[in-house]
Design a protein around this motif. Structure first.
Motif, PDB file in Angstrom:
ATOM      1  N   ARG A   1      -4.157  -6.329  -9.831  1.00  0.00           N
ATOM      2  CA  ARG A   1      -5.363  -5.922  -9.101  1.00  0.00           C
ATOM      3  C   ARG A   1      -6.609  -6.097  -9.967  1.00  0.00           C
ATOM      4  O   ARG A   1      -7.660  -6.552  -9.484  1.00  0.00           O
TER       5      ARG A   1
ATOM      6  N   TYR B   1     -10.465   8.310  -1.717  1.00  0.00           N
ATOM      7  CA  TYR B   1      -9.719   8.181  -0.454  1.00  0.00           C
ATOM      8  C   TYR B   1     -10.540   8.643   0.754  1.00  0.00           C
ATOM      9  O   TYR B   1     -10.239   8.288   1.892  1.00  0.00           O
TER      10      TYR B   1
ATOM     11  N   THR C   1      -1.155  -2.724 -10.938  1.00  0.00           N
ATOM     12  CA  THR C   1      -2.461  -2.426 -11.541  1.00  0.00           C
ATOM     13  C   THR C   1      -3.048  -3.633 -12.254  1.00  0.00           C
ATOM     14  O   THR C   1      -4.229  -3.983 -12.081  1.00  0.00           O
TER      15      THR C   1
ATOM     16  N   ASP D   1       1.414   2.946  -7.433  1.00  0.00           N
ATOM     17  CA  ASP D   1       1.236   1.498  -7.305  1.00  0.00           C
ATOM     18  C   ASP D   1       1.643   0.819  -8.616  1.00  0.00           C
ATOM     19  O   ASP D   1       1.306   1.293  -9.700  1.00  0.00           O
TER      20      ASP D   1
ATOM     21  N   ARG E   1      -9.320   2.834  -5.938  1.00  0.00           N
ATOM     22  CA  ARG E   1      -8.433   3.840  -5.372  1.00  0.00           C
ATOM     23  C   ARG E   1      -6.970   3.440  -5.552  1.00  0.00           C
ATOM     24  O   ARG E   1      -6.109   4.273  -5.843  1.00  0.00           O
ATOM     25  N   TRP E   2      -6.653   2.134  -5.397  1.00  0.00           N
ATOM     26  CA  TRP E   2      -5.273   1.675  -5.568  1.00  0.00           C
ATOM     27  C   TRP E   2      -4.946   1.386  -7.025  1.00  0.00           C
ATOM     28  O   TRP E   2      -3.792   1.534  -7.446  1.00  0.00           O
TER      29      TRP E   2
ATOM     30  N   ASP F   1      -3.945   4.719  -8.454  1.00  0.00           N
ATOM     31  CA  ASP F   1      -2.803   5.389  -7.820  1.00  0.00           C
ATOM     32  C   ASP F   1      -1.557   5.205  -8.693  1.00  0.00           C
ATOM     33  O   ASP F   1      -1.114   4.071  -8.938  1.00  0.00           O
TER      34      ASP F   1
ATOM     35  N   HIS G   1     -12.509   1.137  -2.972  1.00  0.00           N
ATOM     36  CA  HIS G   1     -11.124   1.129  -2.504  1.00  0.00           C
ATOM     37  C   HIS G   1     -10.217   0.377  -3.468  1.00  0.00           C
ATOM     38  O   HIS G   1      -9.029   0.726  -3.599  1.00  0.00           O
TER      39      HIS G   1
ATOM     40  N   PRO H   1      -5.626  -3.303   0.362  1.00  0.00           N
ATOM     41  CA  PRO H   1      -5.667  -1.830   0.330  1.00  0.00           C
ATOM     42  C   PRO H   1      -4.397  -1.181   0.870  1.00  0.00           C
ATOM     43  O   PRO H   1      -4.416  -0.477   1.884  1.00  0.00           O
ATOM     44  N   TRP H   2      -3.309  -1.430   0.191  1.00  0.00           N
ATOM     45  CA  TRP H   2      -2.037  -0.805   0.548  1.00  0.00           C
ATOM     46  C   TRP H   2      -1.187  -0.691  -0.718  1.00  0.00           C
ATOM     47  O   TRP H   2      -1.430  -1.353  -1.723  1.00  0.00           O
ATOM     48  N   LEU H   3      -0.199   0.182  -0.662  1.00  0.00           N
ATOM     49  CA  LEU H   3       0.667   0.436  -1.811  1.00  0.00           C
ATOM     50  C   LEU H   3       1.567  -0.771  -2.064  1.00  0.00           C
ATOM     51  O   LEU H   3       2.241  -1.255  -1.158  1.00  0.00           O
ATOM     52  N   LYS H   4       1.557  -1.241  -3.304  1.00  0.00           N
ATOM     53  CA  LYS H   4       2.386  -2.398  -3.677  1.00  0.00           C
ATOM     54  C   LYS H   4       3.353  -1.975  -4.792  1.00  0.00           C
ATOM     55  O   LYS H   4       2.919  -1.448  -5.820  1.00  0.00           O
TER      56      LYS H   4
END
Length: 279
Positions: free
Chosen positions: A236, A190, A233, A230, A223-224, A227, A220, A161-164
């Motif tokens: 993920r 969020y 995709t 990010d 959520r990413w 985004d 979650h 759960p963080w921006l990659k």
């Protein structure tokens, strides 16, 4: 005594309109006083409430029990957390539960109240003479109302759960900009506070807690995925494209009913499934 003396003095008055008016007012005031006394007694009785609270102590590993505590609601705040704090402070200091912000932000005080998952700090004390409070269902209990959240947090961690990013920002050292339209796509995701009310209300999560990620982690994950900043995709989606991780969701939607923030994890899971089909 004063009323008795007043009555004896009133009996000596000669009959007439004035004495009749005085007698009528005396009877009315006495009736009003009696009515107020009855109402006061009724209120004092109705403000007493019994809380049946789940108790289990690992230092004394016998069977769990429900212990009753009776408190006066007039001497207590309006929320279930207020009642728990009053019980712990004034009746039984051994009662154990999590709490922190008291404002529905931290998610610490998640528990099952009269059969429904919720935050004790946001749940008003239910009506009626008695209520039951138990831990979040189908979770290992550490003590009393405190459950083990290790598996839940590990599942959250697994969706990264963080921006990659694959490419650096256009302007080194600056934030990655996002349009208002793209930012709006994150609404309804969020806001999740990871209280676990949704996941522990889901029958699929009860049956497969080690393999099914559950509503909170999948919300979650989307959520990413959604985004625009990010760049992972595809990766993920591939990471959760699994018979158990994702497809144990049968759209029962207990998660949406249980969420104290009004979110709909089931809706986000359906969007992930749609992306798996079209991607």
């Amino acid at each position: 005594m004063a009323t008795g003396l007043f009555r004896r003095g009133l009996s000596r008055l000669p009959p007439g309109p004035a004495s009749n008016l005085i007698r009528a007012r005396l009877h009315a005031s006495e009736a009003q006083a009696q009515a107020q006394q009855v109402e006061s007694n009724a209120q004092s009785t109705s403000t007493m409430k019994i809380f049946s609270i789940y108790r289990w102590n690992p230092d004394n590993p016998s069977k769990p029990t429900l212990q009753n505590y009776e408190i006066n609601l007039k001497e207590c705040g309006p929320m279930v957390l207020d009642a728990l704090i009053k019980i712990k402070n004034e009746i039984d200091p051994s009662l154990t539960f999590r709490r922190s912000c008291r404002e529905g932000i931290c998610g610490s005080c998640a528990m099952n109240i009269d059969g429904c998952n919720g935050l004790a700090c946001l749940t008003k004390i239910p009506g009626g003479d008695a209520s039951s409070i138990t831990p979040l269902p189908h979770m290992f209990v550490i003590k009393d109302l405190v459950v083990d959240m290790t598996n839940f947090y590990n599942q959250y961690k697994s969706i990264e759960p963080w921006l990659k990013r694959k490419n650096p920002p256009e302007t080194p050292g600056k934030e990655i900009l996002q349009s208002k339209e793209d930012r709006k796509k994150l609404d309804g995701m969020y806001e999740c506070i990871l209280c676990a009310c949704c996941s522990t209300s889901c029958p699929s999560y009860w049956w497969n807690p080690e393999s099914y990620l559950g509503p909170a982690a999948l919300l979650h994950a989307h959520r990413w995925i959604a985004d625009s900043r990010d760049e992972y995709t595809k990766e993920r989606l591939e990471a959760i494209n699994d018979e158990f991780k994702l497809y144990r969701c049968h759209t029962i939607l207990n998660c949406a009913r249980a969420c104290p923030k009004g979110l709909n994890p089931g809706k986000q899971i359906q969007r992930i499934k749609h992306l798996q089909l079209v991607g």
